[in-house]
Enzyme design. Structure first.
Site, PDB file in Angstrom:
ATOM      1  N   SER A 160       0.833  -1.196   0.000  1.00  0.00           N
ATOM      2  CA  SER A 160       0.000   0.000   0.000  1.00  0.00           C
ATOM      3  C   SER A 160       0.871   1.251   0.000  1.00  0.00           C
ATOM      4  O   SER A 160       1.980   1.253   0.567  1.00  0.00           O
ATOM      5  CB  SER A 160      -0.848  -0.015   1.279  1.00  0.00           C
ATOM      6  OG  SER A 160      -1.460   1.228   1.499  1.00  0.00           O
ATOM      7  N   TYR A 189      -1.520  -1.006  11.101  1.00  0.00           N
ATOM      8  CA  TYR A 189      -1.812  -1.545   9.766  1.00  0.00           C
ATOM      9  C   TYR A 189      -0.650  -1.256   8.812  1.00  0.00           C
ATOM     10  O   TYR A 189      -0.148  -2.146   8.123  1.00  0.00           O
ATOM     11  CB  TYR A 189      -3.114  -0.942   9.206  1.00  0.00           C
ATOM     12  CG  TYR A 189      -3.302  -1.227   7.730  1.00  0.00           C
ATOM     13  CD1 TYR A 189      -3.680  -2.481   7.289  1.00  0.00           C
ATOM     14  CD2 TYR A 189      -3.047  -0.230   6.758  1.00  0.00           C
ATOM     15  CE1 TYR A 189      -3.823  -2.750   5.928  1.00  0.00           C
ATOM     16  CE2 TYR A 189      -3.187  -0.494   5.414  1.00  0.00           C
ATOM     17  CZ  TYR A 189      -3.580  -1.750   4.995  1.00  0.00           C
ATOM     18  OH  TYR A 189      -3.699  -2.017   3.646  1.00  0.00           O
ATOM     19  N   LYS A 224       2.258  -3.791   6.692  1.00  0.00           N
ATOM     20  CA  LYS A 224       2.628  -3.777   5.269  1.00  0.00           C
ATOM     21  C   LYS A 224       4.136  -3.612   5.120  1.00  0.00           C
ATOM     22  O   LYS A 224       4.772  -4.286   4.299  1.00  0.00           O
ATOM     23  CB  LYS A 224       1.875  -2.657   4.533  1.00  0.00           C
ATOM     24  CG  LYS A 224       0.388  -2.888   4.415  1.00  0.00           C
ATOM     25  CD  LYS A 224       0.053  -4.089   3.552  1.00  0.00           C
ATOM     26  CE  LYS A 224      -1.396  -4.485   3.610  1.00  0.00           C
ATOM     27  NZ  LYS A 224      -1.704  -5.775   2.971  1.00  0.00           N
TER      28      LYS A 224
HETATM   29  P1  NAD Z   1     -11.039  -6.863   1.479  1.00  0.00           P
HETATM   30  O1  NAD Z   1     -11.263  -6.873   2.957  1.00  0.00           O
HETATM   31  O2  NAD Z   1     -12.196  -6.571   0.604  1.00  0.00           O
HETATM   32  O3  NAD Z   1     -10.414  -8.256   1.026  1.00  0.00           O
HETATM   33  C1  NAD Z   1      -9.606  -9.038   1.868  1.00  0.00           C
HETATM   34  C2  NAD Z   1     -10.128 -10.474   1.804  1.00  0.00           C
HETATM   35  O4  NAD Z   1      -9.303 -11.261   2.677  1.00  0.00           O
HETATM   36  C3  NAD Z   1     -11.563 -10.603   2.284  1.00  0.00           C
HETATM   37  O5  NAD Z   1     -12.305 -11.372   1.369  1.00  0.00           O
HETATM   38  C4  NAD Z   1     -11.437 -11.320   3.627  1.00  0.00           C
HETATM   39  O6  NAD Z   1     -12.552 -12.167   3.887  1.00  0.00           O
HETATM   40  C5  NAD Z   1     -10.141 -12.101   3.442  1.00  0.00           C
HETATM   41  N1  NAD Z   1      -9.446 -12.383   4.695  1.00  0.00           N
HETATM   42  C6  NAD Z   1      -9.183 -11.529   5.709  1.00  0.00           C
HETATM   43  N2  NAD Z   1      -8.528 -12.171   6.693  1.00  0.00           N
HETATM   44  C7  NAD Z   1      -8.370 -13.453   6.284  1.00  0.00           C
HETATM   45  C8  NAD Z   1      -7.761 -14.595   6.853  1.00  0.00           C
HETATM   46  N3  NAD Z   1      -7.211 -14.572   8.065  1.00  0.00           N
HETATM   47  N4  NAD Z   1      -7.771 -15.745   6.147  1.00  0.00           N
HETATM   48  C9  NAD Z   1      -8.337 -15.806   4.935  1.00  0.00           C
HETATM   49  N5  NAD Z   1      -8.940 -14.766   4.342  1.00  0.00           N
HETATM   50  C10 NAD Z   1      -8.951 -13.597   5.014  1.00  0.00           C
HETATM   51  O7  NAD Z   1      -9.837  -5.859   1.205  1.00  0.00           O
HETATM   52  P2  NAD Z   1      -9.314  -5.253  -0.162  1.00  0.00           P
HETATM   53  O8  NAD Z   1      -9.658  -3.815  -0.182  1.00  0.00           O
HETATM   54  O9  NAD Z   1      -9.719  -6.119  -1.294  1.00  0.00           O
HETATM   55  O10 NAD Z   1      -7.749  -5.338   0.091  1.00  0.00           O
HETATM   56  C11 NAD Z   1      -6.992  -6.437  -0.398  1.00  0.00           C
HETATM   57  C12 NAD Z   1      -5.540  -6.227  -0.018  1.00  0.00           C
HETATM   58  O11 NAD Z   1      -5.087  -4.998  -0.558  1.00  0.00           O
HETATM   59  C13 NAD Z   1      -5.280  -6.161   1.486  1.00  0.00           C
HETATM   60  O12 NAD Z   1      -4.072  -6.810   1.754  1.00  0.00           O
HETATM   61  C14 NAD Z   1      -5.164  -4.665   1.747  1.00  0.00           C
HETATM   62  O13 NAD Z   1      -4.376  -4.409   2.874  1.00  0.00           O
HETATM   63  C15 NAD Z   1      -4.512  -4.203   0.465  1.00  0.00           C
HETATM   64  N6  NAD Z   1      -4.762  -2.794   0.159  1.00  0.00           N
HETATM   65  C16 NAD Z   1      -6.041  -2.331   0.093  1.00  0.00           C
HETATM   66  C17 NAD Z   1      -6.275  -0.984  -0.199  1.00  0.00           C
HETATM   67  C18 NAD Z   1      -7.681  -0.432  -0.247  1.00  0.00           C
HETATM   68  O14 NAD Z   1      -7.833   0.792  -0.128  1.00  0.00           O
HETATM   69  N7  NAD Z   1      -8.712  -1.243  -0.424  1.00  0.00           N
HETATM   70  C19 NAD Z   1      -5.192  -0.131  -0.439  1.00  0.00           C
HETATM   71  C20 NAD Z   1      -3.907  -0.644  -0.379  1.00  0.00           C
HETATM   72  C21 NAD Z   1      -3.699  -1.985  -0.074  1.00  0.00           C
HETATM   73  C1  WQD Z   2      -9.220  10.102   0.962  1.00  0.00           C
HETATM   74  C2  WQD Z   2      -9.335  11.608   1.202  1.00  0.00           C
HETATM   75  C3  WQD Z   2      -9.509  12.169   3.532  1.00  0.00           C
HETATM   76  C4  WQD Z   2     -13.422  10.288   4.143  1.00  0.00           C
HETATM   77  C5  WQD Z   2      -6.740   4.972   2.967  1.00  0.00           C
HETATM   78  C6  WQD Z   2      -5.663   4.340   3.787  1.00  0.00           C
HETATM   79  C7  WQD Z   2      -4.573   3.814   2.897  1.00  0.00           C
HETATM   80  C8  WQD Z   2      -5.130   2.883   1.822  1.00  0.00           C
HETATM   81  C9  WQD Z   2      -6.262   3.527   1.083  1.00  0.00           C
HETATM   82  C10 WQD Z   2      -4.973   0.578   2.578  1.00  0.00           C
HETATM   83  C11 WQD Z   2      -8.495  12.085   2.387  1.00  0.00           C
HETATM   84  C12 WQD Z   2     -10.771  12.550   2.805  1.00  0.00           C
HETATM   85  C13 WQD Z   2     -12.243  10.752   3.612  1.00  0.00           C
HETATM   86  C14 WQD Z   2     -14.424  11.243   4.514  1.00  0.00           C
HETATM   87  C15 WQD Z   2     -12.975  13.013   3.781  1.00  0.00           C
HETATM   88  N1  WQD Z   2      -5.646   1.663   2.387  1.00  0.00           N
HETATM   89  N2  WQD Z   2     -12.022  12.071   3.424  1.00  0.00           N
HETATM   90  N3  WQD Z   2     -14.153  12.560   4.306  1.00  0.00           N
HETATM   91  O1  WQD Z   2      -6.891   7.948   3.832  1.00  0.00           O
HETATM   92  O2  WQD Z   2      -6.068   8.399   1.469  1.00  0.00           O
HETATM   93  O3  WQD Z   2      -6.181   6.085   2.287  1.00  0.00           O
HETATM   94  O4  WQD Z   2      -7.242   4.023   2.018  1.00  0.00           O
HETATM   95  O5  WQD Z   2      -3.824   0.359   2.457  1.00  0.00           O
HETATM   96  O6  WQD Z   2      -3.688   3.139   3.725  1.00  0.00           O
HETATM   97  O7  WQD Z   2      -5.158   5.339   4.666  1.00  0.00           O
HETATM   98  O8  WQD Z   2      -8.273   7.244   1.806  1.00  0.00           O
HETATM   99  O9  WQD Z   2     -10.631   7.389   1.143  1.00  0.00           O
HETATM  100  O10 WQD Z   2     -10.049   7.468   3.602  1.00  0.00           O
HETATM  101  O11 WQD Z   2      -9.472   9.418   2.171  1.00  0.00           O
HETATM  102  O12 WQD Z   2     -12.794  14.220   3.622  1.00  0.00           O
HETATM  103  O13 WQD Z   2     -15.493  10.889   5.030  1.00  0.00           O
HETATM  104  O14 WQD Z   2     -10.692  11.910   1.556  1.00  0.00           O
HETATM  105  O15 WQD Z   2      -9.189  13.134   4.499  1.00  0.00           O
HETATM  106  O16 WQD Z   2      -8.037  13.381   2.058  1.00  0.00           O
HETATM  107  P1  WQD Z   2      -6.796   7.542   2.428  1.00  0.00           P
HETATM  108  P2  WQD Z   2      -9.683   7.816   2.206  1.00  0.00           P
END
Ligand code: NAD
Ligand code: WQD
Length: 338
Positions: A124, A148, A152
């Site tokens: 991430s 979190y 990562k």
């Molecule tokens: P998500 O929660 O929709 O998907 C994660 C999946 O993993 C889910 O289906 C959940 O049931 C499964 N899971 C969780 N714990 C588990 C376990 N112990 N065993 C087996 N399955 C398990 O999340 P996502 O948004 O699809 O994110 C996927 C990956 O991408 C994650 O590693 C997350 O940290 C990373 N990521 C997400 C974002 C984002 O904003 N969505 C941003 C950057 C990185």
């Molecule tokens: C986006 C912008 C907020 C909600 C997060 C995690 C990051 C990654 C992706 C996993 C920011 C603003 C938000 C609201 C707002 N996840 N905001 N009102 O924080 O950039 O990233 O998700 O790895 O680790 O931190 O995403 O969508 O929460 O926010 O004004 O109700 O929107 O301040 O500027 P963020 P976000």
């Protein structure tokens, strides 16, 4: 390839399963369904016309993981399974270290035992902490401000150490910026439980009339309109990049990490205005305090992905909002259905 997709029923994983099947790979979803719907594998099948295999089990269940490897003998793993709420990671850090870090160590051990040597990991942009400047390239310093983010960082490092120790292992850490949107079929998308933490799902719920207004967390940042700027990327663009990375892993072995972003930043107010425009619904907002831990701006330098994968994002913010809106309506969370 036969690809094991941990967390394959989740938001990003499900979109990647679609693209893997479309590209002719076999898919085994390994998911506990703790944050996803049991109907997702069927919906993936409806989109592609081919079915993934599904194993419902927890990553930390070593016997189940071993059984999955011995039964299906995957050639490669894409590892999404993780817990992902920053707030929850502060109140319950041990679960985050257990699932995200210990779970990955167990997975790496299993891969080694079964001679499975290709790994793509979901990292991430959160690993860039408080970025010194934008755009952010992969050489920028990394840090974490919450458990979190630390999981990562730790896992990236663990994977890099495992690569050094075993030259047969090809692995890459993909650093996503802000994934949004949904599949154009309207059949899969993000279903946050409870109040969404992220901007786009929240705005979609306001547009659908499920919430009165969105709070804009700060309008006094040093950005063009004072609100936070992020690199929003369509989840289907992310999915395409995963398939390319997987198929070219051996050629990427010199890289430790790769950004997946568009290279463009959009402010909170731009997102709200675009969503209001494409949904045709008014989106009320109020300016609120800055959210602790937020940065003013965070957007990617995506050149490495372009030069090494030949990948660049295709979808713009308007398309991301259109697809998020279609999903919002079709998933029964809006007033209309498509
Ligand atoms: P998500 O929660 O929709 O998907 C994660 C999946 O993993 C889910 O289906 C959940 O049931 C499964 N899971 C969780 N714990 C588990 C376990 N112990 N065993 C087996 N399955 C398990 O999340 P996502 O948004 O699809 O994110 C996927 C990956 O991408 C994650 O590693 C997350 O940290 C990373 N990521 C997400 C974002 C984002 O904003 N969505 C941003 C950057 C990185
Ligand atoms: C986006 C912008 C907020 C909600 C997060 C995690 C990051 C990654 C992706 C996993 C920011 C603003 C938000 C609201 C707002 N996840 N905001 N009102 O924080 O950039 O990233 O998700 O790895 O680790 O931190 O995403 O969508 O929460 O926010 O004004 O109700 O929107 O301040 O500027 P963020 P976000």
């Amino acid at each position: 390839m036969r690809v094991l997709v941990t967390g394959g029923a989740g938001y990003i994983g499900s979109h990647v399963c679609v693209e893997l099947l479309n590209a002719g790979h076999e898919v085994i979803i390994f998911d506990s369904f703790i944050n996803s719907d049991l109907g997702v594998p069927d919906r993936i099948s409806s989109i592609v016309g081919k079915s993934p295999l599904t194993v419902k089990a927890d990553l930390r269940d070593r016997a189940a993981l071993d059984d999955c490897f011995s039964t299906h003998r995957p050639d490669a793993v894409i590892h999404f399974a993780a817990l992902k709420s920053i707030g929850e990671s502060v109140t319950n850090p041990l679960s985050y270290y257990d699932v995200n870090v210990v779970g990955t160590i167990d997975l790496l051990g299993c891969m080694k035992r079964y001679d499975c040597n290709l790994l793509v990991f979901s990292s991430s942009a959160t690993v860039y902490g408080q970025p010194e400047s934008c755009p952010i390239d992969e050489q920028a310093p990394v840090s974490a401000t919450n458990p979190y983010g630390r999981t990562k960082l730790f896992v990236e490092q663990i994977i890099n150490d495992a690569k050094v120790a075993d030259p047969r292992l090809f692995a890459i850490n993909l650093r996503y910026f802000n994934p949004v949107g949904a599949h154009q079929s309207g059949l899969i998308g993000e279903s946050p439980s409870g109040t969404p933490n992220n901007l786009v799902p929240f705005v979609a719920q306001v547009a659908a009339g499920l919430r009165p207004r969105v709070s804009v967390f700060g309008d006094d940042y040093a950005t063009p309109d004072g609100t936070g700027v992020r690199d929003y990327i369509h989840v289907s663009d992310l999915a395409t990049a995963h398939v390319l990375a997987l198929e070219q892993l051996p050629q990427l072995s010199d890289l430790q990490a790769m950004n997946l972003g568009t290279g463009r930043g959009h402010s909170v107010l731009e997102v709200i205005a675009t969503f209001a425009d494409i949904s045709g619904r008014p989106i009320e907002y109020q300016i609120a305090q800055r959210r602790p831990g937020d940065v003013a701006e965070c957007w990617a330098d995506p050149m490495l992905a372009l030069t090494r994968l030949g990948w660049r994002a295709r979808f713009d913010l308007e398309q991301m909002c259109k697809d998020a809106w279609r999903w919002q309506l079709g998933s029964g969370n809006g007033e209309e259905r498509t």
